[in-house]
Design a protein around this motif. Structure first.
Motif, PDB file in Angstrom:
ATOM      1  N   TYR A 185     -25.354 102.750 -13.164  1.00  0.00           N
ATOM      2  CA  TYR A 185     -25.004 103.099 -14.556  1.00  0.00           C
ATOM      3  C   TYR A 185     -23.959 104.214 -14.563  1.00  0.00           C
ATOM      4  O   TYR A 185     -23.004 104.183 -15.350  1.00  0.00           O
ATOM      5  CB  TYR A 185     -26.222 103.588 -15.340  1.00  0.00           C
ATOM      6  N   HIS A 186     -24.182 105.196 -13.707  1.00  0.00           N
ATOM      7  CA  HIS A 186     -23.243 106.324 -13.658  1.00  0.00           C
ATOM      8  C   HIS A 186     -21.862 105.859 -13.184  1.00  0.00           C
ATOM      9  O   HIS A 186     -20.832 106.300 -13.706  1.00  0.00           O
ATOM     10  CB  HIS A 186     -23.778 107.425 -12.743  1.00  0.00           C
ATOM     11  N   ASP A 187     -21.847 104.966 -12.203  1.00  0.00           N
ATOM     12  CA  ASP A 187     -20.564 104.440 -11.725  1.00  0.00           C
ATOM     13  C   ASP A 187     -19.843 103.666 -12.826  1.00  0.00           C
ATOM     14  O   ASP A 187     -18.618 103.752 -12.966  1.00  0.00           O
ATOM     15  CB  ASP A 187     -20.795 103.508 -10.521  1.00  0.00           C
ATOM     16  N   LEU A 188     -20.605 102.906 -13.599  1.00  0.00           N
ATOM     17  CA  LEU A 188     -20.017 102.034 -14.615  1.00  0.00           C
ATOM     18  C   LEU A 188     -19.603 102.795 -15.869  1.00  0.00           C
ATOM     19  O   LEU A 188     -18.532 102.542 -16.438  1.00  0.00           O
ATOM     20  CB  LEU A 188     -21.030 100.938 -14.993  1.00  0.00           C
ATOM     21  N   VAL A 189     -20.431 103.748 -16.306  1.00  0.00           N
ATOM     22  CA  VAL A 189     -20.256 104.341 -17.636  1.00  0.00           C
ATOM     23  C   VAL A 189     -19.894 105.821 -17.614  1.00  0.00           C
ATOM     24  O   VAL A 189     -18.950 106.253 -18.278  1.00  0.00           O
ATOM     25  CB  VAL A 189     -21.554 104.156 -18.480  1.00  0.00           C
ATOM     26  N   ILE A 194     -12.695 105.891 -21.318  1.00  0.00           N
ATOM     27  CA  ILE A 194     -12.807 105.449 -22.716  1.00  0.00           C
ATOM     28  C   ILE A 194     -14.105 105.975 -23.321  1.00  0.00           C
ATOM     29  O   ILE A 194     -14.131 106.490 -24.447  1.00  0.00           O
ATOM     30  CB  ILE A 194     -12.745 103.907 -22.808  1.00  0.00           C
ATOM     31  N   PHE A 195     -15.206 105.839 -22.558  1.00  0.00           N
ATOM     32  CA  PHE A 195     -16.495 106.330 -23.035  1.00  0.00           C
ATOM     33  C   PHE A 195     -16.453 107.836 -23.273  1.00  0.00           C
ATOM     34  O   PHE A 195     -16.932 108.325 -24.305  1.00  0.00           O
ATOM     35  CB  PHE A 195     -17.589 105.978 -22.017  1.00  0.00           C
ATOM     36  N   LEU A 196     -15.882 108.582 -22.342  1.00  0.00           N
ATOM     37  CA  LEU A 196     -15.830 110.040 -22.484  1.00  0.00           C
ATOM     38  C   LEU A 196     -15.037 110.445 -23.725  1.00  0.00           C
ATOM     39  O   LEU A 196     -15.414 111.388 -24.433  1.00  0.00           O
ATOM     40  CB  LEU A 196     -15.205 110.667 -21.231  1.00  0.00           C
ATOM     41  N   ASN A 197     -13.959 109.737 -24.018  1.00  0.00           N
ATOM     42  CA  ASN A 197     -13.167 110.045 -25.211  1.00  0.00           C
ATOM     43  C   ASN A 197     -13.949 109.775 -26.501  1.00  0.00           C
ATOM     44  O   ASN A 197     -13.700 110.411 -27.529  1.00  0.00           O
ATOM     45  CB  ASN A 197     -11.870 109.225 -25.219  1.00  0.00           C
ATOM     46  N   GLY A 201     -17.394 116.117 -27.470  1.00  0.00           N
ATOM     47  CA  GLY A 201     -17.045 116.917 -28.642  1.00  0.00           C
ATOM     48  C   GLY A 201     -17.428 116.287 -29.967  1.00  0.00           C
ATOM     49  O   GLY A 201     -17.191 116.874 -31.022  1.00  0.00           O
ATOM     50  N   VAL A 202     -18.038 115.101 -29.932  1.00  0.00           N
ATOM     51  CA  VAL A 202     -18.407 114.393 -31.157  1.00  0.00           C
ATOM     52  C   VAL A 202     -19.854 114.729 -31.526  1.00  0.00           C
ATOM     53  O   VAL A 202     -20.734 114.744 -30.664  1.00  0.00           O
ATOM     54  CB  VAL A 202     -18.246 112.869 -30.973  1.00  0.00           C
ATOM     55  N   GLY A 203     -20.090 114.979 -32.821  1.00  0.00           N
ATOM     56  CA  GLY A 203     -21.454 115.271 -33.272  1.00  0.00           C
ATOM     57  C   GLY A 203     -21.999 116.559 -32.703  1.00  0.00           C
ATOM     58  O   GLY A 203     -23.189 116.649 -32.401  1.00  0.00           O
ATOM     59  N   ARG A 204     -21.154 117.557 -32.607  1.00  0.00           N
ATOM     60  CA  ARG A 204     -21.579 118.820 -31.989  1.00  0.00           C
ATOM     61  C   ARG A 204     -22.343 119.697 -32.986  1.00  0.00           C
ATOM     62  O   ARG A 204     -22.009 119.766 -34.160  1.00  0.00           O
ATOM     63  CB  ARG A 204     -20.344 119.590 -31.490  1.00  0.00           C
ATOM     64  N   TYR A 205     -23.401 120.344 -32.517  1.00  0.00           N
ATOM     65  CA  TYR A 205     -24.097 121.369 -33.293  1.00  0.00           C
ATOM     66  C   TYR A 205     -24.567 122.470 -32.347  1.00  0.00           C
ATOM     67  O   TYR A 205     -24.618 122.282 -31.129  1.00  0.00           O
ATOM     68  CB  TYR A 205     -25.261 120.792 -34.097  1.00  0.00           C
TER      69      TYR A 205
END
Length: 366
Positions: A185-189, A194-197, A201-205
């Motif tokens: 999973y770690h190798d793939l994702v 693209i996933f990291l972008n 920083g999205v949905g930060r609190y």
């Protein structure tokens, strides 16, 4: 000058990315979300009120259907509450079977989240792989309980029956297999650009936000708060196991993703230790009366579910049915922060943020 005006949109309640029958009413100005209002209650079944007319053992199947991805944990919390009131001491063999069932369920729950979350944001293959591994767990729990989703396995004083012959060995063999797949999973994702972008920083609190909104589980630990009831308020036999509380400091969707995948590894550690430590005496039930009657009084217990802190409050008049029962459902509390997270966000990030909270609607609605 371009003039725009607000538009009201309904996301759900039928949308697959709402993770259940959940409706989100949003006001948008162009692509920017100005306001978001969660609308819940489509799945409400009145579990707590129905329980007032049920014997304690009869309530257990209803708990399967709250957080239906974590039925074993729900079974445990009500049994734990009644056992606390009755001051019951359980056989070690039963405690180990409970821990194995709950931790296998935790891994399966995180796999569902991992697969559906990636599907939400456009990646199909991880979903297929995650459900392949989940199926292996479901097969194990099916052998143990006779069920595949709603297990109804735990009982006040222990479990329904002992594990079948060879089951412990199958669980032992599952651990290295799951570790190998987790690395895949770690190798793939995990390192995918693209996933990291999509998640960094999205949905930060902040940590302060998380505490003020009573968040728990990975939604709390992703802000750096070191809090896991299995470690800090040990119940059952969790104090016998060596495992880490996973925290991250980002407070964003990326931190929550990291927390949940790392928690799978910690659950595998607990399972690995449990299969080596479990006694072979076959004692799966304490001595309890045929009809359970919690003594007059009240009790509140809380445990760590895959979604966070689930609590059970029971008020008893000394009868075979509770006078009042109330569950503290983590998905319901974790959902509260959603309007704050979505305000000012781009529409493209809506599903990324919602999916990252990891709610189960059966638990939200109660």
């Amino acid at each position: 000058m371009i003039r725009t005006e607000e538009m009201m949109l309904n996301v759900g309640p039928q949308h697959p990315s709402t993770h259940g029958v959940f409706r989100l009413v949003i006001k948008v100005d162009g692509e920017t979300i100005k306001e978001a209002t969660p609308v819940i209650g489509y799945l409400h079944r009145g579990t707590e009120k129905l329980a007032e007319d049920l014997q304690y053992t009869q309530i257990i199947p209803y708990t399967d259907r709250m957080d239906y991805l974590s039925a074993m944990t729900n079974n445990y919390v009500i049994c734990h509450a009644v056992e606390t009131m009755m001051s019951l001491e359980l056989p070690d063999h039963a405690e180990y079977l409970r821990v194995l069932a709950m931790e296998l369920g935790r891994v399966a729950s995180h796999l569902v989240w991992f697969g559906t979350y990636l599907l939400d944001i456009g990646a199909v293959s991880p979903f297929l792989y995650a459900f392949r591994e989940r199926e292996a767990i479901i097969n194990l729990l099916n052998e143990l309980s006779g069920g595949r989703l709603t297990f109804n396995y735990m009982r006040v004083g222990g479990v329904k029956w002992d594990a079948p012959e060879g089951w412990i060995d199958k669980v032992r063999d599952f651990v290295p297999y799951m570790r190998e797949q987790l690395a895949g999973y770690h190798d793939l994702v995990t390192g995918n650009e693209i996933f990291l972008n999509r998640v960094k920083g999205v949905g930060r609190y902040t940590q302060e936000d998380a505490l003020q909104y009573s968040l728990s589980g990975a939604n709390l630990r992703c802000t750096g708060v070191d809090w896991d009831l299995r470690k800090h308020e040990p119940y059952s036999i969790y104090d016998r196991f060596d495992f880490d509380v996973i925290t991250r400091d980002g407070g964003d969707a990326w931190a929550r993703y990291q927390c949940r995948l790392a928690e799978i590894e910690e659950s595998l550690k607990i399972i690995e230790q449990a299969v080596e430590q479990i006694p072979n005496d076959g004692k799966f039930m304490a001595k309890v009366p045929r009809i359970i009657k919690a003594p007059k009084g009240e009790a509140f217990v809380r445990i760590e579910s895959p979604r966070g802190e689930i609590g059970c409050y029971i008020a008893s008049e000394g009868k075979k049915e509770p006078y009042r029962i109330k569950f503290r459902r983590p998905s319901f509390y974790n959902l509260q922060i959603l309007p704050k997270l979505l305000e000012g966000e781009n529409m493209a990030n809506l599903i990324t943020i919602l999916g990252g909270v990891d709610i189960v609607l059966g638990e939200v609605d109660g």
